[in-house]
Design a protein around this motif. Structure first.
Motif, mmCIF file in Angstrom:
data_model
loop_
_atom_site.group_PDB
_atom_site.id
_atom_site.type_symbol
_atom_site.label_atom_id
_atom_site.label_comp_id
_atom_site.label_asym_id
_atom_site.label_seq_id
_atom_site.Cartn_x
_atom_site.Cartn_y
_atom_site.Cartn_z
ATOM 1 N N ALA A 174 0.819 -1.214 0.000
ATOM 2 C CA ALA A 174 0.000 0.000 0.000
ATOM 3 C C ALA A 174 0.852 1.264 0.000
ATOM 4 O O ALA A 174 0.378 2.329 -0.404
ATOM 5 N N GLY A 175 2.109 1.165 0.409
ATOM 6 C CA GLY A 175 2.985 2.323 0.433
ATOM 7 C C GLY A 175 3.790 2.520 -0.834
ATOM 8 O O GLY A 175 4.584 3.457 -0.936
ATOM 9 N N TRP A 176 3.619 1.643 -1.813
ATOM 10 C CA TRP A 176 4.374 1.746 -3.059
ATOM 11 C C TRP A 176 3.776 2.804 -3.969
ATOM 12 O O TRP A 176 2.685 3.328 -3.727
ATOM 13 N N ALA A 177 4.491 3.089 -5.058
ATOM 14 C CA ALA A 177 3.987 3.935 -6.142
ATOM 15 C C ALA A 177 3.941 3.080 -7.405
ATOM 16 O O ALA A 177 4.723 2.140 -7.561
ATOM 17 N N VAL A 215 -5.152 -7.831 -3.266
ATOM 18 C CA VAL A 215 -4.059 -7.292 -4.095
ATOM 19 C C VAL A 215 -4.585 -6.296 -5.123
ATOM 20 O O VAL A 215 -4.064 -5.185 -5.267
ATOM 21 N N ALA A 216 -5.629 -6.675 -5.855
ATOM 22 C CA ALA A 216 -6.172 -5.770 -6.870
ATOM 23 C C ALA A 216 -6.688 -4.480 -6.243
ATOM 24 O O ALA A 216 -6.459 -3.382 -6.779
ATOM 25 N N ALA A 217 -7.369 -4.592 -5.114
ATOM 26 C CA ALA A 217 -7.893 -3.397 -4.452
ATOM 27 C C ALA A 217 -6.758 -2.493 -3.979
ATOM 28 O O ALA A 217 -6.818 -1.263 -4.120
ATOM 29 N N THR A 218 -5.704 -3.088 -3.433
ATOM 30 C CA THR A 218 -4.562 -2.293 -2.970
ATOM 31 C C THR A 218 -3.863 -1.611 -4.134
ATOM 32 O O THR A 218 -3.516 -0.422 -4.064
ATOM 33 N N MET A 219 -3.679 -2.325 -5.239
ATOM 34 C CA MET A 219 -3.009 -1.728 -6.392
ATOM 35 C C MET A 219 -3.843 -0.604 -6.998
ATOM 36 O O MET A 219 -3.296 0.387 -7.499
ATOM 37 N N SER A 220 -5.148 -0.729 -6.968
ATOM 38 C CA SER A 220 -6.000 0.344 -7.463
ATOM 39 C C SER A 220 -5.775 1.616 -6.653
ATOM 40 O O SER A 220 -5.693 2.723 -7.212
ATOM 41 N N VAL A 245 -3.023 2.287 -4.897
ATOM 42 C CA VAL A 245 -1.642 2.714 -5.137
ATOM 43 C C VAL A 245 -1.549 3.526 -6.430
ATOM 44 O O VAL A 245 -0.928 4.599 -6.470
ATOM 45 N N ALA A 246 -2.150 3.029 -7.486
ATOM 46 C CA ALA A 246 -2.060 3.710 -8.784
ATOM 47 C C ALA A 246 -2.789 5.042 -8.782
ATOM 48 O O ALA A 246 -2.467 5.928 -9.583
ATOM 49 N N ALA A 247 -3.775 5.192 -7.900
ATOM 50 C CA ALA A 247 -4.541 6.438 -7.843
ATOM 51 C C ALA A 247 -3.822 7.538 -7.068
ATOM 52 O O ALA A 247 -4.216 8.705 -7.144
ATOM 53 N N LYS A 248 -2.765 7.194 -6.345
ATOM 54 C CA LYS A 248 -2.050 8.187 -5.562
ATOM 55 C C LYS A 248 -1.265 9.125 -6.474
ATOM 56 O O LYS A 248 -0.807 8.722 -7.545
ATOM 57 N N PRO A 249 -1.076 10.373 -6.063
ATOM 58 C CA PRO A 249 -0.230 11.282 -6.851
ATOM 59 C C PRO A 249 1.195 10.741 -6.937
ATOM 60 O O PRO A 249 1.654 9.998 -6.066
ATOM 61 N N ALA A 250 1.881 11.107 -8.011
ATOM 62 C CA ALA A 250 3.286 10.707 -8.158
ATOM 63 C C ALA A 250 4.097 11.280 -6.999
ATOM 64 O O ALA A 250 3.777 12.351 -6.469
ATOM 65 N N PRO A 251 5.178 10.583 -6.585
ATOM 66 C CA PRO A 251 5.987 11.077 -5.458
ATOM 67 C C PRO A 251 6.501 12.496 -5.668
ATOM 68 O O PRO A 251 6.599 13.274 -4.725
ATOM 69 N N ILE A 252 6.860 12.824 -6.906
ATOM 70 C CA ILE A 252 7.219 14.196 -7.243
ATOM 71 C C ILE A 252 6.138 14.698 -8.176
ATOM 72 O O ILE A 252 6.104 14.383 -9.364
ATOM 73 N N GLY A 253 5.186 15.448 -7.629
ATOM 74 C CA GLY A 253 4.044 15.891 -8.403
ATOM 75 C C GLY A 253 4.383 17.050 -9.322
ATOM 76 O O GLY A 253 5.449 17.664 -9.233
ATOM 77 N N PRO A 254 3.472 17.377 -10.233
ATOM 78 C CA PRO A 254 3.727 18.467 -11.176
ATOM 79 C C PRO A 254 3.761 19.826 -10.482
ATOM 80 O O PRO A 254 2.908 20.140 -9.665
ATOM 81 N N ASP A 255 4.788 20.600 -10.786
ATOM 82 C CA ASP A 255 4.920 21.956 -10.270
ATOM 83 C C ASP A 255 5.894 22.677 -11.198
ATOM 84 O O ASP A 255 7.119 22.614 -11.014
ATOM 85 N N VAL A 256 5.353 23.334 -12.209
ATOM 86 C CA VAL A 256 6.197 23.933 -13.239
ATOM 87 C C VAL A 256 7.096 25.018 -12.646
ATOM 88 O O VAL A 256 8.284 25.113 -13.000
#
Length: 260
Positions: free
Chosen positions: A107-110, A123-128, A130-141
């Motif tokens: 659950a703590g992965w990206a 597993v499928a629920a946890t990965m869903s 995980v994938a929905a979380k923002p990227a570790p370095i989010g967009p900030d132009v």
């Protein structure tokens, strides 16, 4: 190797991994990541990227690849990284990268693309999630364009001091990463169907932004200070200066300090 034969070999190896794990009671799940999930882009250089999910306490045993990977006698190199991931190189150059986690750890992965190949519960629920979380370095132009300036200044300073290895790491590595993140955050892809990796925008950047990628690639072949100045010039050309662009006062400070 043709694309079809590369894909066939890739899938065949993955099926052997499935077979080696499916009957093990301490294995909760198996997840393919990256191209192991998005197999339409598999070619001869694709590696297998896997997550093995185990019952709690059984993770260490699965960090020994010879105990469960196919063809263990052909493993030529095994590298255990500081974060717990493992890289395996076979004697034919085939690469497998994997991590091992309990369901709670997972659950703590990206993750970007993923494919749940085995799921004994959760597993499928946890990965869903995980994938929905923002990227570790989010967009900030604004942040990333500021980093392009700061990193090139520091890098050129180190190059002039004689610390060329460190300078190259900053300019050709971290500054380029910041610029590609900024492009991916702000600009629509030149190629409409291109899909970047949300965890690493430099992956498949050439497909999404071929003209900008070509410019950066050319700069990377130049001496480190020329590369640094070219990256700054490219950032100004693409984003302009001032609000929403390259910080004007920061740009002037870098030019003044470096005599550009």
């Amino acid at each position: 190797m043709t694309g079809s034969s590369a894909r066939e070999r890739f899938d065949a190896f993955l099926e052997r991994v499935d077979a080696n794990l499916v009957d093990r009671a301490d294995v909760v799940g198996l997840v393919g990541m990256g191209s192991t999930a998005d197999r339409d882009r598999v070619d001869e250089w694709s590696d297998h990227d896997l997550a093995i999910v185990t019952t709690d306490g059984h993770q260490p045993g699965y960090r020994r690849p010879a105990d469960w990977l196919p063809r263990p006698d052909r493993i030529a190199l095994e590298v255990h990284e500081h974060h717990g991931g493992v890289k395996v190189v076979y004697d034919d150059g085939h690469v497998v990268e994997f991590g091992v986690a309990s369901l709670d750890d997972l659950a703590g992965w990206a993750a970007d693309a993923y494919d749940v190949r085995l799921d004994r519960g959760g597993v499928a629920a946890t990965m869903s999630e995980v994938a929905a979380k923002p990227a570790p370095i989010g967009p900030d132009v604004d942040r990333d364009l500021g980093l392009v300036l700061a990193l090139t200044l520091i890098g050129v300073g180190r190059a002039r001091r004689g610390e060329r290895l460190s300078a190259n790491t900053l300019v050709r590595g971290t500054a380029v990463e910041a610029l590609t993140r900024a492009v991916a955050s702000r600009l629509e892809p030149e190629e409409g169907d291109a899909r970047l990796d949300s965890l690493d925008p430099s992956r498949r950047f050439e497909r999404a932004y071929p003209s900008i990628a070509a410019r950066i690639d050319g700069l990377l072949a130049a001496p480190v200070e020329s590369c640094a100045r070219g990256l700054v010039d490219l950032a100004v050309e693409v984003f302009g200066t001032g609000d929403g662009g390259v910080p004007a006062r920061g740009l002037a400070a870098v030019h003044r300090r470096l005599g550009w």
